[in-house]
Enzyme design. Structure first.
Site, PDB file in Angstrom:
ATOM      1  CG  PHE A 285      -1.887  -1.057   1.385  1.00 48.54           C
ATOM      2  CD1 PHE A 285      -3.036  -1.128   0.496  1.00 48.54           C
ATOM      3  CD2 PHE A 285      -1.616  -2.581   1.632  1.00 48.54           C
ATOM      4  CE1 PHE A 285      -4.052  -2.202   0.650  1.00 48.54           C
ATOM      5  CE2 PHE A 285      -2.166  -3.667   1.751  1.00 48.54           C
ATOM      6  CZ  PHE A 285      -3.715  -3.700   1.134  1.00 48.54           C
TER       7      PHE A 285
ATOM      8  CB  VAL B 226       1.422   0.460   5.172  1.00 43.34           C
ATOM      9  CG1 VAL B 226      -0.131  -0.148   5.124  1.00 43.34           C
ATOM     10  CG2 VAL B 226       1.859   0.591   6.428  1.00 43.34           C
ATOM     11  CB  CYS B 227       4.885   2.863   1.784  1.00 46.70           C
ATOM     12  SG  CYS B 227       6.339   3.744   1.714  1.00 46.70           S
ATOM     13  CB  VAL B 228       8.153   3.020   6.645  1.00 50.37           C
ATOM     14  CG1 VAL B 228       9.332   3.194   5.515  1.00 50.37           C
ATOM     15  CG2 VAL B 228       8.563   3.787   8.002  1.00 50.37           C
TER      16      VAL B 228
ATOM     17  CB  SER C  88       2.112   4.614   6.676  1.00 46.92           C
ATOM     18  OG  SER C  88       3.585   4.151   7.146  1.00 46.92           O
TER      19      SER C  88
END
Lengths: 100, 130, 127, 130, 100, 127
Positions: free
Chosen positions: D39, D77-79, D82
């Site tokens: 994501f 999810v992409c750090v 997010s």
């Protein structure tokens, strides 16, 4: 009425709808990515040039500067305003209509 | 003159919240006032207290909070839009059975009618979206 | 003194949530004593197509609520003819929206008339 | 055949996550598998555990969780994306000094490289956005 | 290569870019709002009709049904597929290229 | 066996975050041993305009990082000529991107060549 447009014609055709439906004599302010449409020779600029007699055209200066677009690149008849100028246009017109 | 503002997109992803913030600041600098800022659609993400943008970038939420504190702006997120997207006040968290809430305390939750009321009492309504 | 408020739908349904949330907003606004109307233009006219069946994607068919708009005190629905024609559609492709007294709540109109109507509003919200 | 999926938009606002879900379900029904769903951008909002959609609507997040459990899909999810948007795991919450986290436990946080790795090991990468 | 497009031409011009840059012989699948572009007589359909010789055209059935668009309204030469058909196209082509 | 991956920028900078996050993604991808390239077409070419000054809006000037792409092992930048011309721009309006050895990393090409290049990729990501 003050109409605001925030996208280029090649992102979304809202400028087209705005020009079709905005009443004669109304103000149109280009903000955000829409300021690219005022660059001479672009597809958007050709449309804007045809509507200069019908509308007063404005572009938001900080959005131009942010994007590296210089006033010299713009078509004639576009007045560059800052955020205070945007507020002044919103005060002058009874209604602000954002084309999204 | 009294302004009522609607923001339809979340922070960072779209410029809407940035433009609205610059506009709202200029409203006060021009001697007018913003009475209400209402967040709809993805705009409700502007009210999270969990945002942690890179240190070399602007903090969109913190900027709204400061402006609202400085000038006493009423800031509200739409209840239906925020429930759908997981932006919860303490009250909406407990009503939907969640142990935690993520709405920043400077924002309240209200129906869309709150925005309409703002439109009725204000002299101008200005919308920022995508 | 009530204000003239227009809710303008310019986006297709289902691809985004704007149409659904525009209707939620319109119904919320109907609780106030204002002069409300709703307009459909550009891709917004797709919201009025007959025979929608979003259940196939587990989504809600909010277009059914349009038929009940009069119950919420919204009895003026304006559609731009050019937007219909540009999409290969005709008037008969659109759902009917009737007032309680049986009269047609929908006015399909030319761009010039839509323009005049817009210019007469106090507040315009696009979705 | 192994599929790697990228989702760039949040739930409800755009259809991207719906289409990706229907596609992913059909991948398994067709005898193939989805090895990873990543994501990015507003897509990180698909991983909130605070979403409370109306009861007569689909629950986009719950649907992903069930599919991931049924078929053992890796969801991340992409750090950076997010953090910016306020979708925090316990770890990222404590690192950014927040008392609470809102990431659903079925998702993990990873760098964009995790998606690239998925693209390398999978036979096909399919992107859903707006 | 399988190209996917998810917006109408009047929402975003990605179909235009796809048709300009997709190689001859590649597959194009219309999903989400892009399925409206296959309706006979629409601006999008006129472009699609010109490209039928160059590309194989598909439209996602559930998105058509969701929106109330019937197969009889579509231009000729568009094959309607379900999600399993979308997967089959993704399997058949080495690369899936989403125009966003 | 490494894959050919193309990062395609089709959106203007600053109006949305996609351009900035595309660059973040590209840099993350550069840590893997793949054949990366980046393309700018449609409104994506605006990302390459000279003299950007997003500090005026408290935003980051990520376009400066393009000049350092070679440091990250990305030494192929493709721009579609038609996209430049359609916007009233010319090649000289765009920033220079050079490799460590001084050679020009940017190839401005016709649509047909961009099309062929795209068709030769294993993975294409649009932003």
């Amino acid at each position: 009425m003050l109409h605001t447009v925030n996208k280029t014609l090649t992102e979304k055709p809202s400028l087209l709808s705005c020009l079709r439906l905005a009443g004669a004599g109304s103000d149109i302010l280009l903000i955000e990515d829409a300021v690219y449409s005022a660059i001479r020779g672009s597809t958007g600029a050709r449309l804007l040039e045809q509507s200069r007699g019908k509308h007063q055209l404005f572009a938001l200066g900080p959005d131009l500067e942010c994007r590296g677009v210089k006033a010299a690149q713009l078509i004639d008849g576009i007045e560059v305003v800052d955020y205070a100028g945007f507020v002044a246009l919103a005060v002058k017109n009874d209604t602000v209509h954002a084309w999204l | 003159m009294k302004f009522n503002i609607l923001i339809n997109e979340g922070p960072y992803t779209h410029q809407a919240s940035d433009t609205a913030f610059q506009f709202a600041s200029a409203v006060f600098e021009s001697g007018h006032e913003v009475v209400r800022v209402f967040f709809y659609h993805d705009g409700v993400h502007n009210a999270t207290r969990l945002g942690a943008p890179p240190v070399d970038d602007r903090n969109v939420i913190a900027r709204w909070v400061k402006l609202a504190e400085d000038y006493n702006i009423d800031m509200a997120v739409c209840v239906a839009a925020s429930l759908r997207r997981g932006v919860l006040s303490d009250e909406s968290a407990s009503q939907s059975g969640r142990a935690i809430a993520n709405l920043d305390q400077h924002f309240k939750v209200a129906g869309f009618g709150h925005f309409i009321e703002g439109a009725i009492i204000a002299d101008r309504t200005v919308v920022f979206g995508d | 003194m009530s204000k003239r408020m227009m809710f303008v739908n310019r986006r297709a349904p289902y691809g985004t949530v704007y149409g659904l949330e525009a209707l939620d907003a319109l119904l919320a606004a109907s609780a106030f004593d204002q002069q409300l109307c709703v307009a459909f233009l550009d891709d917004g006219v797709y919201q009025l197509l007959r025979n929608q069946n979003p259940a196939v994607l587990d989504m809600k068919d909010y277009s059914r609520t349009f038929a009940a708009l009069d119950d919420f005190g919204v009895d003026k629905v304006y559609v731009e003819r050019e937007s219909i024609l540009q999409r290969g559609l005709c008037d008969a492709d659109l759902i009917e929206i009737r007032r309680e007294n049986g009269s047609d709540a929908v006015s399909i109109m030319a761009s010039e008339d839509m323009s005049r109507l817009m210019e007469s509003q106090d507040i315009i919200l696009q979705f």
